[in-house]
Write an enzyme that holds these catalytic residues in place. Structure first.
Site, PDB file in Angstrom:
ATOM      1  N   LYS A 168     -96.234  11.780 -41.746  1.00 12.54           N
ATOM      2  CA  LYS A 168     -96.376  12.659 -42.907  1.00 12.54           C
ATOM      3  C   LYS A 168     -95.189  13.628 -42.870  1.00 12.54           C
ATOM      4  O   LYS A 168     -95.162  14.549 -42.075  1.00 12.54           O
ATOM      5  CB  LYS A 168     -97.700  13.430 -42.840  1.00 12.54           C
ATOM      6  CG  LYS A 168     -97.783  14.710 -43.683  1.00 12.54           C
ATOM      7  CD  LYS A 168     -97.596  14.484 -45.153  1.00 12.54           C
ATOM      8  CE  LYS A 168     -97.764  15.793 -45.925  1.00 12.54           C
ATOM      9  NZ  LYS A 168     -96.600  16.702 -45.789  1.00 12.54           N
ATOM     10  N   GLY A 222     -93.620  22.432 -36.578  1.00 11.32           N
ATOM     11  CA  GLY A 222     -93.846  23.340 -37.694  1.00 11.32           C
ATOM     12  C   GLY A 222     -94.240  24.715 -37.198  1.00 11.32           C
ATOM     13  O   GLY A 222     -93.899  25.111 -36.083  1.00 11.32           O
ATOM     14  N   SER A 223     -94.979  25.425 -38.015  1.00  9.17           N
ATOM     15  CA  SER A 223     -95.334  26.805 -37.693  1.00  9.17           C
ATOM     16  C   SER A 223     -96.376  26.869 -36.584  1.00  9.17           C
ATOM     17  O   SER A 223     -97.179  25.951 -36.395  1.00  9.17           O
ATOM     18  CB  SER A 223     -95.871  27.519 -38.934  1.00  9.17           C
ATOM     19  OG  SER A 223     -97.176  27.057 -39.255  1.00  9.17           O
ATOM     20  N   GLU A 244     -94.114  21.252 -31.344  1.00  3.89           N
ATOM     21  CA  GLU A 244     -92.920  22.094 -31.245  1.00  3.89           C
ATOM     22  C   GLU A 244     -93.040  23.112 -32.362  1.00  3.89           C
ATOM     23  O   GLU A 244     -92.973  22.761 -33.547  1.00  3.89           O
ATOM     24  CB  GLU A 244     -91.653  21.242 -31.384  1.00  3.89           C
ATOM     25  CG  GLU A 244     -90.393  21.958 -30.942  1.00  3.89           C
ATOM     26  CD  GLU A 244     -89.672  22.618 -32.102  1.00  3.89           C
ATOM     27  OE1 GLU A 244     -89.785  23.860 -32.225  1.00  3.89           O
ATOM     28  OE2 GLU A 244     -89.007  21.915 -32.864  1.00  3.89           O
ATOM     29  N   LEU A 245     -93.266  24.367 -31.985  1.00  2.00           N
ATOM     30  CA  LEU A 245     -93.689  25.384 -32.946  1.00  2.00           C
ATOM     31  C   LEU A 245     -92.625  26.467 -33.139  1.00  2.00           C
ATOM     32  O   LEU A 245     -91.442  26.230 -32.952  1.00  2.00           O
ATOM     33  CB  LEU A 245     -95.029  25.966 -32.493  1.00  2.00           C
ATOM     34  CG  LEU A 245     -96.116  24.918 -32.207  1.00  2.00           C
ATOM     35  CD1 LEU A 245     -97.381  25.570 -31.671  1.00  2.00           C
ATOM     36  CD2 LEU A 245     -96.415  24.085 -33.445  1.00  2.00           C
ATOM     37  N   CYS A 278     -85.760  26.759 -35.571  1.00  5.17           N
ATOM     38  CA  CYS A 278     -86.712  27.342 -34.623  1.00  5.17           C
ATOM     39  C   CYS A 278     -86.010  27.947 -33.414  1.00  5.17           C
ATOM     40  O   CYS A 278     -86.564  28.831 -32.762  1.00  5.17           O
ATOM     41  CB  CYS A 278     -87.742  26.309 -34.195  1.00  5.17           C
ATOM     42  SG  CYS A 278     -87.015  24.767 -33.615  1.00  5.17           S
ATOM     43  N   GLU A 379     -91.083  35.966 -36.611  1.00  2.00           N
ATOM     44  CA  GLU A 379     -89.984  35.023 -36.803  1.00  2.00           C
ATOM     45  C   GLU A 379     -89.496  35.146 -38.246  1.00  2.00           C
ATOM     46  O   GLU A 379     -90.304  35.181 -39.178  1.00  2.00           O
ATOM     47  CB  GLU A 379     -90.464  33.599 -36.529  1.00  2.00           C
ATOM     48  CG  GLU A 379     -89.369  32.563 -36.605  1.00  2.00           C
ATOM     49  CD  GLU A 379     -89.869  31.156 -36.306  1.00  2.00           C
ATOM     50  OE1 GLU A 379     -89.056  30.324 -35.881  1.00  2.00           O
ATOM     51  OE2 GLU A 379     -91.075  30.893 -36.491  1.00  2.00           O
TER      52      GLU A 379
END
Length: 475
Positions: A168, A222-223, A244-245, A278, A379
């Site tokens: 997705k 993503g977040s 992985e944020l 990021c 962030e």
């Protein structure tokens, strides 16, 4: 969408528009799939897994190597698609395509290094053998800021391990995902092994990924807020998870560093992808003695950065992804200024001429930022460099670690002992010592604390898609 080896529309016929963030104009439309489409894709991946898992590592490696070659051949087309859809300058888009291709090549090679082991037993008649097998169907969710390399960083190791995939992509960048899938298909990935579901509303897709028992692994970039939610739902169903944020990277300049050299590095990494990365530094801690030279060099270079369409010559600052992103940056800058920070350069939305059609914010340097300001904790994901001064190494380390995030950190120093102290003391997964690009397909990428779980790239990246099986043999 691409499901069970065929391109398809949503069964409902629904579509959604893909916008160019530099102009606000619609590029095209793509299918708006929902939970039903995700379920069909998962069923296809589950069926294909029964044969794909039995292919040899050499067969899978050959397909990934062909995909690498095709991605290099189509680099310019992919880069132009990315610049139109995501907004980054064309030079940066070309660099990302190469970076994405590197993951295909790395995991083509790593597929053949999925080694097992034998373990000595205390019993003379017993042997222990360990092997690693593919986890199964992988559900992958990728972000818009690096819309090609984040796909290959997940799909590459999944295929190398023998897993099948349902992807997705971010709703803002489905076209890059479609073009990447065309490459994988042309490289010879069998029907059902890779599946693509595009959707405007990601929630039903995420729900299906987290609850469908045929999905054995969820990988998300993503977040932090969304990652926590997905990881919680997936854990409730005992699925493997890697995330992985967000990040809130410190950039530390010590008194023995060259402040001009450090400022050049800070400008390059901070404003990469318009700050929408990021690993972008969000807090620049500069020793008091280096403050004037650092700030002067940084602000001078930032003020000269040209904003505009990524196709224009000399443009270094592209658009932000959408109006909400512009609003967030503007809010943080306004809050900092109201609480005493100095806007050295920038500090406003860009609306002149054609810029008014897109989502642009001026590259900005703030001086005198302190912990009372939103930008100190949140962030930013935008083109704003907050500068904070310090006088003591121990204080700087404590300030750098004082965050819920732990993805990347940067240190400028010419003192090897200080460099080692910072490398060991910083609570982050990726540390750049006098280095603004501490990433590679061959190196593990990931964070500590609320910046994620697991690693991507390197040998660790393959292990995220493997289960360990142990056999005890009595002879």
């Amino acid at each position: 969408m691409f499901i069970a080896g065929a391109w398809s529309e949503a069964k409902s016929g629904a579509e959604f528009g893909v916008l160019n963030p530099a102009t606000g104009e619609e590029i095209t439309t793509v299918p708006d799939g929902g939970q039903e489409a995700a379920k069909r894709a998962i069923d296809a991946a589950h069926a294909a897994f029964q044969s794909w898992k039995h292919t040899t590592a050499y067969q899978r490696a050959e397909i990934l190597r062909r995909a690498y070659d095709l991605m290099i051949e189509r680099k310019e087309h992919l880069a132009r698609t990315m610049t139109e859809e995501q907004g980054k300058p064309i030079k940066a888009a070309r660099t990302e395509v190469q970076y994405g291709a590197d993951y295909l090549l790395w995991f083509a090679e790593e597929a053949k290094r999925n080694y097992g082991e034998t373990i000595p037993s205390a019993r003379a008649d017993q042997r222990f053998i360990v092997l690693h097998q593919p986890v199964g169907v992988v559900a992958a969710i990728t972000p818009w800021n690096y819309p090609v390399s984040m796909i290959t960083r997940k799909v590459g190791p999944a295929l190398a391990a023998g897993c099948t995939v349902v992807l997705k992509p971010a709703e803002a960048t489905p076209l890059c995902a479609i073009e990447t899938f065309k490459i994988l298909i042309d490289a010879g990935v069998p029907d059902g092994v890779i599946n693509l579901v595009t959707a405007l509303d990601p929630k039903p897709i995420g729900e299906e990924f987290c609850t469908n028992p045929k999905v054995r692994k969820l990988t998300f970039t993503g977040s932090t807020a969304v990652g926590r939610m997905l990881a919680g739902k997936a854990a409730a169903n005992m699925k493997r998870v890697s995330c992985e944020l967000g990040g809130h990277a410190p950039f530390m300049v010590f008194k023995d560093a060259d402040p001009v050299h450090a400022a050049k590095g800070a400008q390059a990494v901070k404003f990469l992808n318009t700050g929408q990365a990021c690993i972008s530094p969000n807090r620049m801690y500069v020793h008091k003695s280096a403050e004037d030279a650092f700030l002067s060099t940084l602000s001078s270079r930032v003020s000269k950065l040209k904003a505009g369409s990524g196709f224009e010559e000399g443009v270094a600052i592209g658009p932000l992804v959408n109006p909400a992103a512009v609003d967030k940056v503007a809010r943080q800058v306004e809050d900092a200024a109201a609480k005493g920070a100095e806007i050295v350069t920038g500090g406003k939305r860009l609306t002149e001429g054609d810029l008014g059609r897109g989502y642009f914010y001026a590259p900005t340097v703030l001086h005198g930022v302190d912990p009372s300001m939103d930008i100190y904790r949140e962030e930013t994901f935008g083109p704003v460099a907050p500068v904070i001064t310090f006088e003591d190494e121990e204080e700087a380390l404590a300030l750098a670690n004082d965050t819920e995030y732990g993805l990347a950190a940067y240190v400028y120093t010419r003192d090897i002992t200080r460099a080692m102290r910072m490398f060991e003391g910083l609570e982050f997964g990726i540390i750049g010592i006098n280095d603004i690009n501490p990433t590679s397909a061959a190196a593990p990428f990931g964070g500590w604390k609320n910046s994620g779980l697991g690693r991507e790239g390197a040998r660790e990246g393959l292990g995220e898609y493997l289960e360990t099986k142990m056999g005890g043999f009595s002879i």
